[in-house]
Design an enzyme around this catalytic site. Structure first.
Site, PDB file in Angstrom:
ATOM      1  N   GLU A  53       0.198  -1.171   0.310  1.00 49.28           N
ATOM      2  CA  GLU A  53      -0.230  -0.010  -0.128  1.00 49.28           C
ATOM      3  C   GLU A  53       0.227   1.180   0.094  1.00 49.28           C
ATOM      4  OE1 GLU A  53      -3.460  -2.434   3.222  1.00 49.28           O
ATOM      5  OE2 GLU A  53      -1.487  -0.131   3.997  1.00 49.28           O
ATOM      6  N   LYS A  65       2.543   4.545   1.901  1.00 51.87           N
ATOM      7  CA  LYS A  65       2.961   5.366   3.029  1.00 51.87           C
ATOM      8  C   LYS A  65       2.395   6.536   3.000  1.00 51.87           C
ATOM      9  CE  LYS A  65       5.763   4.649   7.138  1.00 51.87           C
ATOM     10  NZ  LYS A  65       5.048   6.013   6.836  1.00 51.87           N
ATOM     11  N   PHE A  76      -6.763   1.705   6.209  1.00 51.53           N
ATOM     12  CA  PHE A  76      -5.642   0.845   5.754  1.00 51.53           C
ATOM     13  C   PHE A  76      -6.331  -0.870   6.441  1.00 51.53           C
ATOM     14  CE2 PHE A  76      -2.927   3.879   7.332  1.00 51.53           C
ATOM     15  CZ  PHE A  76      -2.943   2.688   9.146  1.00 51.53           C
TER      16      PHE A  76
END
Length: 503
Positions: free
Chosen positions: A209, A211, A298
């Site tokens: 993912e 950051k 997330f």
């Protein structure tokens, strides 16, 4: 239990660097504490009175110390009761009454007890790293598995409550703790990876993912009631109404989401971190209009009555995508080209990527290896220990920073270097105004601070050194920014700094 017992235990904790010895000291004290005083004793030793901050300033406390008592007579209950009265006193004449209560308390305290109380009430005892050792101490004192204590602490957010449950009810009482809507839990943390390839090799099935350079948020929804918390578990709902409104419209009855929020420019790029953080303390309409926050979630820890903390990330990700839709952090599961994702994140103005183990549960409050962060530059979050007065054009400003890494065994931060690089005129002015508020002492050249401020430092690496007590020193360190969203307990450890030697 006498306060002197707690004071002597605190001194013994400070005198040793052995985690095993610290655990034994705490276990002995907890075993000796009467049930009614256990919570307060735990709170005192971890630097947080059960009442929280009582709103008395450093100078007022210094004036109240007065002549100490000759012999120890104060009990833990005496102190907890007095602080409770101070915290509850408000209205006309409250300042005088609070001073009277504290003055009486200090007059009954020995010199060592006065010093302990002063440091407790000014925040100088607030060593968040000691919480981990206290968890071990509770486990040792009660004979319950340390993982059970850690999990109960994660869910309750309170070490005194956790210790009380362990002593009163053992393992069954600790297992009874559950995620509770409206009560934030400590966030799961990531560890750094040397490279994207290293992170992918270390973990198995992963999600990669973006950051993002945002502010950590945890959002709880129960029907129409939505609450937003920072990474330090401070509620900021009233400051971020647009986030609460957005979550209120998600297709669910109840949810707990973990993520970040950012203020974006008109072209969709992230604004500076400080601008995002400024929204957490402001409700001014003009600032809200100019700095609307966008959430990127997330993780999903609860959905419609089902707790997901122990579920693997792959299941939490499924729930997350079902409920959060377009507000999920950009990323891919088992990406065909992870390097392209890293490049895309950097091109969009973000910090790098996170590589996460899809089989791992949510380990709240811990910095493990199930989440690895990959950034192109080396950065560390360190504690500001002191600042030296500047020279030349910086004359009159507090400039050169003394930097410390967190001791994972609960001791004071360990100095690893100094830097004045990266300090703008604005930061120099801010430091010079702010640092005296945290002053412990000073000499002709240096102002020494309570270890509370966290600063993000960019560096080229570390090297072995005999100059500093940690045996390492920073190479070409420079200030990136201060981190008001973090406490000293969130700073990187000396172990993390030493690990960079291998890189």
């Amino acid at each position: 239990m006498h306060l002197d017992d707690v004071v002597r235990a605190s001194a013994e904790l400070t005198a040793t660097r052995s985690r095993k010895a610290k655990t034994a000291i705490l276990a002995e004290l907890l075993n000796a504490a009467p049930p009614g005083e256990l919570a307060a004793a735990v709170a005192f030793l971890t630097g947080r009175p059960t009442q929280g901050r009582i709103g008395i300033g450093w100078r007022t406390l210094a004036e109240l110390r007065g002549e100490p008592a000759a012999r120890p007579e104060l009990t833990v209950t005496d102190v907890d009761t007095a602080l409770g009265e101070v915290a509850a006193t408000s209205g006309s004449g409250s300042a005088r009454r609070r001073a009277e209560v504290l003055g009486t308390l200090f007059a009954r305290a020995t010199p060592a007890e006065q010093e302990f109380l002063f440091r407790l009430l000014t925040g100088e005892l607030r060593q968040g790293a000691l919480e981990g050792v206290m968890v071990d101490g509770v486990a040792a004192a009660t004979g319950v598995p340390v993982e059970l204590v850690r999990r109960a602490f994660m869910l309750s957010g309170s070490l005194p409550a956790t210790a009380g449950a362990a002593v009163a009810g053992g393992a069954p009482a600790l297992r009874a703790f559950r995620l509770e809507l409206g009560r934030p839990i400590r966030p799961m943390l990531a560890s750094p990876a040397e490279s994207l390839d290293d992170a992918l090799a270390e973990l198995g099935d992963v999600v990669v993912e973006y950051k993002m350079d945002g502010a950590r948020i945890q959002v709880h929804r129960d029907g129409d009631d939505v609450r937003v918390y920072t990474r330090t578990l401070r509620e900021v709902t009233k400051h971020v109404g647009e986030l609460a409104d957005l979550v209120r419209e998600l297709p669910c009855r109840s949810v707990v989401l973990d993520g970040e929020t950012l203020a974006l420019t008109d072209d969709g790029r992230p604004r500076p971190f400080q601008e995002t953080m400024s929204r957490f303390g402001s409700t001014r309409e003009e600032q809200v209009r100019e700095l609307l926050l966008r959430p990127y979630f997330f993780d999903c820890l609860h959905l419609d009555g089902t707790d997901l903390l122990d579920a693997p990330l792959r299941d939490r990700n499924t729930a997350l995508r079902d409920v959060a839709g377009e507000h999920v952090t950009p990323g891919e599961t088992q990406p065909a080209d992870p390097a392209a994702l890293l490049d895309a994140s950097l091109d969009a103005g973000h910090e790098g990527v996170m590589v996460k183990d899809l089989d791992a549960p949510y380990a709240a409050g811990r910095r493990g290896r199930a989440w690895l962060k990959v950034k192109p530059s080396h950065t560390l979050d360190l504690v500001v220990l002191a600042a030296e007065w500047g020279h030349g054009r910086r004359t009159g400003y507090l400039s050169n920073l003394h930097l410390g890494a967190r001791d994972p065994d609960g001791g004071p931060p360990i100095m690893v270097g100094k830097t004045f690089k990266g300090l703008t005129d604005e930061l120099l002015a801010w430091q010079t105004e702010r640092f005296p508020e945290l002053e412990r002492r000073r000499d002709d050249w240096t102002v020494y601070l309570r270890p509370e401020l966290v600063v993000e430092i960019e560096l080229d690496g570390v090297q072995t050194s005999t100059r500093y007590p940690g045996g390492v020193a920073l190479r070409f360190a420079r200030v990136l920014r201060y981190r008001p969203d973090k406490q000293a307990a969130d700073a990187d450890t000396i172990d993390a700094v030493r690990a960079m030697l291998r890189g």
